[in-house]
Enzyme design. Structure first.
Site, short mmCIF file in Angstrom:
data_model
loop_
_atom_site.label_atom_id
_atom_site.label_comp_id
_atom_site.label_asym_id
_atom_site.label_seq_id
_atom_site.Cartn_x
_atom_site.Cartn_y
_atom_site.Cartn_z
N LYS A 189 -45.48 -25.29 -22.08
CA LYS A 189 -45.44 -25.52 -23.53
C LYS A 189 -44.10 -25.00 -24.02
CE LYS A 189 -45.81 -24.07 -27.18
NZ LYS A 189 -44.78 -24.08 -28.30
N SER A 243 -40.40 -13.92 -28.64
CA SER A 243 -40.35 -12.73 -29.48
C SER A 243 -41.48 -11.76 -29.14
CB SER A 243 -40.45 -13.12 -30.96
OG SER A 243 -41.76 -13.54 -31.27
N THR A 244 -41.24 -10.49 -29.43
CA THR A 244 -42.27 -9.48 -29.20
C THR A 244 -43.50 -9.73 -30.07
OG1 THR A 244 -40.67 -7.82 -28.51
CG2 THR A 244 -42.75 -7.01 -29.40
N GLY A 247 -45.43 -12.39 -28.44
CA GLY A 247 -45.91 -11.87 -27.17
C GLY A 247 -47.14 -10.98 -27.33
N GLU A 264 -41.60 -11.66 -21.09
CA GLU A 264 -40.19 -11.33 -21.29
C GLU A 264 -39.93 -11.49 -22.77
OE1 GLU A 264 -36.68 -11.59 -22.29
OE2 GLU A 264 -36.45 -13.41 -21.09
N CYS A 301 -31.55 -12.70 -25.64
CA CYS A 301 -32.35 -11.47 -25.72
C CYS A 301 -31.65 -10.28 -25.07
CB CYS A 301 -33.72 -11.69 -25.07
SG CYS A 301 -33.64 -12.22 -23.35
#
Length: 494
Positions: A189, A243-244, A247, A264, A301
Site C-alpha cells: 500500500k 511518520s511516527t 506508526g 522505520e 528521515c
C-alpha cells in the site's frame, strides 16, 4: 505494462497478477512542481484489500517452497527489468514525486534495482544455524539421549508493506525484495501522493517470473486502505515506513492480533561538530548538513536537520552553511540546474512554513530563507537556515521534513549529548571531528540507531532502524532477511 483501465492515465489495483478496475473509482495524483494531474490512482475498498490478501495467501505456500535459486532468478530479472524500463519509469516517477531529475535518475530507480539484486543474493544465503549436540538426561517428559538441533529462518507469510512518499519505489523495493527472498508474499500500500510507479512494479514482477498473487498493490487517497490491510487477519506482518504518529496507530492496531511489525519512523538527526574539526572535516560537515537542502528538499528521515556546533566554531559553521544555501538553485525539478525542487504537496509546504514562522516568533534568527520563493505553480520552500534557536523550540525537536536546518551551539560534549538525545527520535546522528577516536567514543553516547563519523554516506550492509520513537526492528543487508522471517527451532534425537 499499461494498466487495463478505461482511461490511459487511470490505473487499476494490481491483484492476483492482473489489473483490477476499482469499485470506488480513482483519485488524482498531482505533480508537485506543476500542480497538474499526472495520473489517476485507484481508490481501494476494504473488500479489494481483502481480495489482495486472499491472492497473497493463495500464492504463499507455493512461493515459500520454491527453490532459493529460482527466487534469486526472479529478483535478478526484476532488477534488469527496472533498468530496461527506465525511459518509461523515470519521467513518471519524477512527475509524481517532484524530485529533481538528477535524483530520480541516479538514486531512485538504480537504487531500487540494486535492492532487488542484493536480495537475489540474499535468497541464497544460508537460512539454517546449526547448534552443538547436547546430551540430556531422561525425564518424565521423554527418554534421555543426545539431542541435535538447528535454528531455521522461516517465512512469516503475507507481509503488508506500507511505504512513504519520499522514495516510493526505493522504499518499496527495500521491503519487497527481502520479503520475497525469504519466501513471503506481499500486499503493498504505497503512499497516496505518488503510488503510480509502485503499481507498475506489479506487471514487471510478473514478467520477471513471480507467481500471480505473490505481489499485489492497492492504493487509496486516505488511511482506509492501510487500516484495512493492517487489520486483516491474513496478514502476518506489517512493514511500515513513515511518520511516527502513523506508526503508533499501526503498531496499536497490529498488536491486537500480535502481528509482527517493522517500523522505520521519523527522525530529527543531529550533526555534532566538535571544536577540533579542521578545514577538511568542516567542509565535510557543511556538505553533509547542506544535504538537507540539496537532497530531495529535506524530505529524508535521516537528514541532519540539526547542526550542533561547539561554540568556538559556531559562527564559522553558520556562515559556511549560509554560503552553501545561497548558492543553491530553487526551481523546476526537470531543469538540470535545479538543486532544490518542490515539496510533495501544498499541505506539506504549509506545514514547513508554519514551523519557520513559529521559530521566528520565538526569537530564533532566520539566516537564510524563511519566505516562500517567487515560483508559480508548485509547492516550493526555499533553503532555510535557523540560528540561535533553543533546544526546547518545536523547530529543534520535531521532524519538519523539509529544507530547514536548525543550528545550535554547545560548550562541551556533555551538553552536545544532552541536546542530541533530547528529542523523542533516535534514527540517524552524525559526528564531525579531527580526532576520530574521540568521535567514536561520543557515538557510543548517542541514543541513535545509526551514527556516521565525518561522512553522510551509508554502508549498504549495516542494520538500519531507530531507537525510541524512530522505530522498531532493523533491515538492510542480511538483517533484512532476518526482519522478514521467524526463527524456528528443530530438535531431534540422535
Amino acid at each position: 505494462m499499461t494498466p487495463a483501465t478505461p482511461a490511459a492515465t487511470a490505473y487499476g489495483h494490481w491483484i492476483g497478477g492482473t489489473w483490477c478496475t476499482p469499485e470506488k473509482g480513482h483519485y488524482p495524483v498531482v505533480n508537485p512542481a506543476t500542480e497538474e494531474v499526472v495520473g489517476e490512482a485507484p481508490e481501494a475498498t476494504p473488500a479489494e484489500v481483502a481480495d489482495a490478501v486472499t491472492a497473497a495467501q493463495a500464492a504463499q505456500d507455493g512461493w515459500s517452497r520454491t527453490a532459493p535459486r529460482e527466487r534469486a532468478a526472479v529478483l535478478d530479472r526484476m532488477a534488469e527489468l527496472i533498468l530496461e524500463h527506465k525511459e518509461e519509469l523515470v519521467p513518471l516517477l519524477q512527475a509524481e514525486t517532484g524530485a529533481t531529475l538528477r535524483v530520480t535518475s541516479a538514486m531512485q530507480l538504480p537504487t531500487a534495482a540494486e535492492r532487488f539484486r542484493r536480495y537475489a543474493r540474499g535468497a541464497l544465503e544460508p537460512d539454517t544455524v546449526p547448534l552443538a549436540p547436547r546430551p540430556v538426561a531422561a525425564s518424565p517428559l521423554a527418554p534421555g539421549g543426545l539431542l541435535g538441533a538447528v535454528a531455521v529462518r522461516r517465512p512469516v507469510g503475507v507481509i503488508g508493506c506500507i511505504t512513504s512518499y519520499n522514495f516510493p519505489v526505493v522504499n518499496l523495493a527495500g521491503k519487497v525484495a527481502p520479503a520475497l527472498a525469504m519466501g513471503n508474499t506481499v500486499v503493498a500500500k504505497p503512499a497516496p501522493q505518488d503510488p503510480l510507479c509502485c503499481l507498475l512494479l506489479g506487471p514487471l514482477l510478473r514478467e520477471a517470473g513471480l507467481p500471480d498473487g505473490a505481489f499485489n498493490v492497492v492504493t487509496g487517497s486516505g488511511p482506509a486502505a492501510g487500516e484495512a490491510l493492517v487489520a486483516h487477519p491474513g496478514v502476518g506482518m506489517v512493514s511500515f515506513t513513515g511518520s511516527t504518529a502513523v506508526g503508533k496507530k499501526i503498531a496499536e492496531a497490529a498488536g491486537r492480533s500480535m502481528k509482527r511489525t517493522l517500523m522505520e519512523l521519523g527522525g530529527k538527526g543531529a550533526a555534532i561538530v566538535l571544536g577540533d574539526a579542521d578545514g577538511a572535516v568542516l567542509r565535510s560537515a557543511i556538505g553533509a548538513v547542506g544535504s538537507v537542502w540539496s537532497f530531495h528538499s529535506g524530505q529524508i528521515c535521516t537528514a541532519p536537520a540539526r547542526v550542533l556546533v561547539q561554540r568556538a566554531l559556531y559562527e564559522r559553521v553558520v556562515a559556511g552553511l549560509q554560503r552553501y544555501a545561497e548558492s543553491l538553485t530553487v526551481g523546476s525539478p526537470v531543469d538540470n540546474s535545479t538543486v532544490v525542487g518542490p515539496l510533495i504537496s501544498a499541505a506539506q509546504r504549509d506545514r514547513v512554513e508554519a514551523y519557520i514562522a513559529g521559530a521566528r516568533a520565538q526569537g530564533a534568527r532566520i539566516v537564510v530563507g524563511g519566505t516562500r520563493p517567487d515560483l508559480r505553480p508548485g509547492f516550493y520552500v526555499g533553503p532555510t537556515l535557523i540560528a540561535d534557536a533553543t533546544p526546547d523550540m518545536a523547530v529543534a525537536r520535531e521532524e519538519i521534513f523539509g529544507p530547514v536546518v536548525v543550528a545550535l551551539p554547545f560548550d562541551d560534549e556533555d551538553e552536545a549529548v544532552h541536546i542530541a538525545n533530547g528529542t523523542p527520535y533516535g534514527l540517524h546522528d552524525y559526528v564531525f571531528g579531527s580526532d576520530t577516536a574521540r568521535a567514536w567514543a561520543l557515538a557510543a553516547r548517542l541514543t541513535s540507531g545509526n551514527v556516521a563519523i565525518n561522512t553522510a554516506q551509508r554502508h549498504p550492509e549495516t542494520p538500519f532502524g531507530g531507537f525510541k520513537e524512530s522505530g522498531i526492528g532493523r533491515d538492510g543487508g542480511s538483517f533484512g532477511l532476518h526482519a522478514y522471517s521467524e526463527l524456528q527451532s528443530v530438535v531431534w534425537s540422535s
